[in-house]
Design a protein around this motif. Structure first.
Motif, PDB file in Angstrom:
ATOM      1  N   ALA A  40      -1.340   3.460   0.153  1.00  0.00           N
ATOM      2  CA  ALA A  40      -1.718   4.835  -0.801  1.00  0.00           C
ATOM      3  C   ALA A  40      -0.753   6.051  -0.539  1.00  0.00           C
ATOM      4  O   ALA A  40      -0.236   6.340   0.546  1.00  0.00           O
ATOM      5  CB  ALA A  40      -3.141   4.944  -0.120  1.00  0.00           C
ATOM      6  N   ILE A  41      -1.037   6.603  -1.488  1.00  0.00           N
ATOM      7  CA  ILE A  41      -0.085   8.007  -1.376  1.00  0.00           C
ATOM      8  C   ILE A  41      -0.884   9.038  -2.387  1.00  0.00           C
ATOM      9  O   ILE A  41      -1.595   8.949  -3.049  1.00  0.00           O
ATOM     10  CB  ILE A  41       1.168   7.745  -2.333  1.00  0.00           C
ATOM     11  CG1 ILE A  41       2.367   8.819  -1.973  1.00  0.00           C
ATOM     12  CG2 ILE A  41       1.012   7.416  -3.801  1.00  0.00           C
ATOM     13  CD1 ILE A  41       3.579   8.479  -2.389  1.00  0.00           C
ATOM     14  N   LEU A  42      -0.622  10.220  -1.523  1.00  0.00           N
ATOM     15  CA  LEU A  42      -1.476  11.526  -1.941  1.00  0.00           C
ATOM     16  C   LEU A  42      -0.580  12.100  -3.203  1.00  0.00           C
ATOM     17  O   LEU A  42       0.643  12.309  -3.122  1.00  0.00           O
ATOM     18  CB  LEU A  42      -1.762  12.387  -0.776  1.00  0.00           C
ATOM     19  CG  LEU A  42      -2.512  11.756   0.171  1.00  0.00           C
ATOM     20  CD1 LEU A  42      -2.683  12.897   1.431  1.00  0.00           C
ATOM     21  CD2 LEU A  42      -4.037  11.862  -0.230  1.00  0.00           C
ATOM     22  N   VAL A  43      -1.489  12.740  -4.001  1.00  0.00           N
ATOM     23  CA  VAL A  43      -0.902  13.366  -5.191  1.00  0.00           C
ATOM     24  C   VAL A  43      -1.016  15.049  -5.027  1.00  0.00           C
ATOM     25  O   VAL A  43      -2.259  15.308  -4.956  1.00  0.00           O
ATOM     26  CB  VAL A  43      -1.352  12.854  -6.420  1.00  0.00           C
ATOM     27  CG1 VAL A  43      -0.577  13.510  -7.562  1.00  0.00           C
ATOM     28  CG2 VAL A  43      -0.873  11.388  -6.560  1.00  0.00           C
ATOM     29  N   THR A  55      -3.470   4.386  -5.105  1.00  0.00           N
ATOM     30  CA  THR A  55      -3.553   3.334  -4.281  1.00  0.00           C
ATOM     31  C   THR A  55      -3.197   2.197  -4.616  1.00  0.00           C
ATOM     32  O   THR A  55      -3.076   2.031  -6.151  1.00  0.00           O
ATOM     33  CB  THR A  55      -5.054   3.088  -3.480  1.00  0.00           C
ATOM     34  OG1 THR A  55      -5.949   2.619  -4.714  1.00  0.00           O
ATOM     35  CG2 THR A  55      -5.733   4.481  -2.978  1.00  0.00           C
ATOM     36  N   GLU A  56      -3.052   1.095  -4.206  1.00  0.00           N
ATOM     37  CA  GLU A  56      -2.684  -0.274  -4.410  1.00  0.00           C
ATOM     38  C   GLU A  56      -3.677  -0.652  -5.519  1.00  0.00           C
ATOM     39  O   GLU A  56      -3.163  -1.324  -6.324  1.00  0.00           O
ATOM     40  CB  GLU A  56      -2.536  -1.265  -3.304  1.00  0.00           C
ATOM     41  CG  GLU A  56      -1.291  -0.966  -2.362  1.00  0.00           C
ATOM     42  CD  GLU A  56      -1.251  -1.627  -1.024  1.00  0.00           C
ATOM     43  OE1 GLU A  56      -0.377  -2.196  -0.580  1.00  0.00           O
ATOM     44  OE2 GLU A  56      -2.497  -1.886  -0.675  1.00  0.00           O
ATOM     45  N   ARG A  57      -4.739  -0.583  -5.330  1.00  0.00           N
ATOM     46  CA  ARG A  57      -6.082  -0.784  -6.094  1.00  0.00           C
ATOM     47  C   ARG A  57      -5.916  -0.133  -7.542  1.00  0.00           C
ATOM     48  O   ARG A  57      -6.193  -0.691  -8.375  1.00  0.00           O
ATOM     49  CB  ARG A  57      -7.363  -0.568  -5.548  1.00  0.00           C
ATOM     50  CG  ARG A  57      -8.515  -1.085  -6.301  1.00  0.00           C
ATOM     51  CD  ARG A  57      -9.975  -0.854  -5.748  1.00  0.00           C
ATOM     52  NE  ARG A  57     -10.243  -1.319  -4.410  1.00  0.00           N
ATOM     53  CZ  ARG A  57     -11.194  -1.373  -3.811  1.00  0.00           C
ATOM     54  NH1 ARG A  57     -11.859  -0.351  -4.116  1.00  0.00           N
ATOM     55  NH2 ARG A  57     -11.362  -2.078  -2.701  1.00  0.00           N
ATOM     56  N   ASP A  58      -5.496   1.073  -7.384  1.00  0.00           N
ATOM     57  CA  ASP A  58      -5.316   1.886  -8.737  1.00  0.00           C
ATOM     58  C   ASP A  58      -4.230   1.328  -9.360  1.00  0.00           C
ATOM     59  O   ASP A  58      -4.035   1.189 -10.828  1.00  0.00           O
ATOM     60  CB  ASP A  58      -4.902   3.384  -8.277  1.00  0.00           C
ATOM     61  CG  ASP A  58      -6.020   4.091  -7.926  1.00  0.00           C
ATOM     62  OD1 ASP A  58      -7.222   3.852  -8.076  1.00  0.00           O
ATOM     63  OD2 ASP A  58      -5.957   5.078  -6.966  1.00  0.00           O
ATOM     64  N   MET A  79      -4.368   8.286 -11.070  1.00  0.00           N
ATOM     65  CA  MET A  79      -4.733   8.254  -9.653  1.00  0.00           C
ATOM     66  C   MET A  79      -6.100   8.580  -9.646  1.00  0.00           C
ATOM     67  O   MET A  79      -6.978   8.863 -10.473  1.00  0.00           O
ATOM     68  CB  MET A  79      -3.947   9.647  -9.030  1.00  0.00           C
ATOM     69  CG  MET A  79      -4.557  10.760  -9.796  1.00  0.00           C
ATOM     70  SD  MET A  79      -3.849  12.241  -9.289  1.00  0.00           S
ATOM     71  CE  MET A  79      -4.633  13.655 -10.071  1.00  0.00           C
ATOM     72  N   THR A  80      -6.680   8.373  -8.543  1.00  0.00           N
ATOM     73  CA  THR A  80      -8.125   8.710  -8.155  1.00  0.00           C
ATOM     74  C   THR A  80      -8.194  10.003  -7.539  1.00  0.00           C
ATOM     75  O   THR A  80      -7.568  10.573  -6.962  1.00  0.00           O
ATOM     76  CB  THR A  80      -8.547   7.761  -7.001  1.00  0.00           C
ATOM     77  OG1 THR A  80      -8.481   6.465  -7.593  1.00  0.00           O
ATOM     78  CG2 THR A  80     -10.004   8.136  -6.566  1.00  0.00           C
ATOM     79  N   ARG A  81      -9.089  10.789  -8.369  1.00  0.00           N
ATOM     80  CA  ARG A  81      -9.210  12.257  -8.579  1.00  0.00           C
ATOM     81  C   ARG A  81     -10.268  12.542  -7.172  1.00  0.00           C
ATOM     82  O   ARG A  81      -9.928  13.646  -6.605  1.00  0.00           O
ATOM     83  CB  ARG A  81      -9.376  12.725  -9.756  1.00  0.00           C
ATOM     84  CG  ARG A  81      -8.482  12.689 -10.732  1.00  0.00           C
ATOM     85  CD  ARG A  81      -8.724  13.822 -12.080  1.00  0.00           C
ATOM     86  NE  ARG A  81      -7.758  13.600 -12.812  1.00  0.00           N
ATOM     87  CZ  ARG A  81      -6.604  14.144 -13.004  1.00  0.00           C
ATOM     88  NH1 ARG A  81      -6.286  14.984 -11.926  1.00  0.00           N
ATOM     89  NH2 ARG A  81      -5.662  14.003 -14.029  1.00  0.00           N
ATOM     90  N   ARG A 105     -10.843   2.450   0.906  1.00  0.00           N
ATOM     91  CA  ARG A 105      -9.921   1.664   1.778  1.00  0.00           C
ATOM     92  C   ARG A 105      -9.082   2.817   2.462  1.00  0.00           C
ATOM     93  O   ARG A 105      -8.518   2.593   3.653  1.00  0.00           O
ATOM     94  CB  ARG A 105      -9.098   0.903   1.225  1.00  0.00           C
ATOM     95  CG  ARG A 105      -9.808  -0.432   0.622  1.00  0.00           C
ATOM     96  CD  ARG A 105      -8.714  -1.401   0.111  1.00  0.00           C
ATOM     97  NE  ARG A 105      -9.302  -2.402  -0.449  1.00  0.00           N
ATOM     98  CZ  ARG A 105      -8.667  -3.220  -1.350  1.00  0.00           C
ATOM     99  NH1 ARG A 105      -7.577  -3.073  -1.747  1.00  0.00           N
ATOM    100  NH2 ARG A 105      -9.612  -4.260  -1.628  1.00  0.00           N
ATOM    101  N   HIS A 106      -9.159   4.320   2.117  1.00  0.00           N
ATOM    102  CA  HIS A 106      -8.466   5.283   2.735  1.00  0.00           C
ATOM    103  C   HIS A 106      -9.341   6.800   2.570  1.00  0.00           C
ATOM    104  O   HIS A 106     -10.261   6.596   1.770  1.00  0.00           O
ATOM    105  CB  HIS A 106      -7.243   5.546   1.724  1.00  0.00           C
ATOM    106  CG  HIS A 106      -6.155   4.499   1.901  1.00  0.00           C
ATOM    107  ND1 HIS A 106      -6.365   3.497   0.926  1.00  0.00           N
ATOM    108  CD2 HIS A 106      -5.252   3.968   2.678  1.00  0.00           C
ATOM    109  CE1 HIS A 106      -5.554   2.799   1.024  1.00  0.00           C
ATOM    110  NE2 HIS A 106      -4.800   2.776   1.987  1.00  0.00           N
ATOM    111  N   LEU A 107      -8.978   7.403   3.651  1.00  0.00           N
ATOM    112  CA  LEU A 107      -9.819   8.569   3.917  1.00  0.00           C
ATOM    113  C   LEU A 107      -8.881   9.633   4.326  1.00  0.00           C
ATOM    114  O   LEU A 107      -8.240   9.360   5.170  1.00  0.00           O
ATOM    115  CB  LEU A 107     -11.171   8.450   4.974  1.00  0.00           C
ATOM    116  CG  LEU A 107     -12.413   7.618   4.557  1.00  0.00           C
ATOM    117  CD1 LEU A 107     -13.517   7.575   5.690  1.00  0.00           C
ATOM    118  CD2 LEU A 107     -12.972   8.054   3.301  1.00  0.00           C
ATOM    119  N   LEU A 108      -9.018  10.896   3.487  1.00  0.00           N
ATOM    120  CA  LEU A 108      -8.091  11.842   4.013  1.00  0.00           C
ATOM    121  C   LEU A 108      -8.798  12.942   5.040  1.00  0.00           C
ATOM    122  O   LEU A 108     -10.170  12.950   5.130  1.00  0.00           O
ATOM    123  CB  LEU A 108      -8.163  12.805   2.668  1.00  0.00           C
ATOM    124  CG  LEU A 108      -7.296  14.046   2.806  1.00  0.00           C
ATOM    125  CD1 LEU A 108      -5.726  13.835   3.189  1.00  0.00           C
ATOM    126  CD2 LEU A 108      -7.280  15.010   1.513  1.00  0.00           C
TER     127      LEU A 108
END
Length: 152
Positions: A40-43, A55-58, A79-81, A105-108
């Motif tokens: 996952a990568i943040l935008v 994310t890979e799912r996106d 991306m997921t907003r 699967r990810h949390l900031l």
């Protein structure tokens, strides 16, 4: 004693937060994910604020399945907003529950304006196993020993 997310962030191999600009393409984001070995990568927007997560799912659902061209599709389009977040004082168990309930699967990890990191479900599971002091390994050995023998 419950382990806090702050310990998970501190124990990660890298505390580097991988980001791309909102104007990047999907191909740019994927290249960064591959280079950094992350799922996952943040935008970030032009003000350096987090605008979303990719994310890979996106990639699978919003790009590949949708038939979009990764080289021309802006990351901001797929991306997921709604980035889910927790504080460093959250317990690992509470974070896992949140991930399970919301299917993330990810949390900031943030506290006010400060970004501490991004944790994955794998990071949390690793923390639980490492802190398990052999309980998980013993349970696995016990179960495999209890398994009925296969007949030929």
């Amino acid at each position: 004693m419950h382990t806090l997310i702050s310990a998970v962030v501190a124990n990660k191999a890298s505390d580097r937060i991988v980001t791309v600009d909102a104007g990047a393409t999907v191909a740019d984001a994927v290249a960064a994910m591959v280079t950094e070995h992350v799922g996952a990568i943040l935008v970030k927007n032009e003000d350096e604020l987090i605008e979303g997560i990719f994310t890979e799912r996106d990639l699978l659902t919003r790009v590949v399945h949708a038939g979009r061209d990764a080289k021309t599709t802006p990351i901001s389009m797929v991306m997921t907003r709604d980035v889910r977040f927790i504080s460093p004082g959250t317990t690992v168990e509470a974070a896992l529950s949140l991930m399970h309930v919301n299917r993330h699967r990810h949390l900031l990890v943030i506290d006010g304006p400060k970004v501490y990191g991004l944790v994955s479900i794998g990071d949390l599971v690793r923390q639980i196993i490492e802190r398990g002091e052999g309980r998980f390994e013993a349970a696995v050995r016990q179960r495999s020993g209890d398994a009925p023998a296969k007949s030929s």
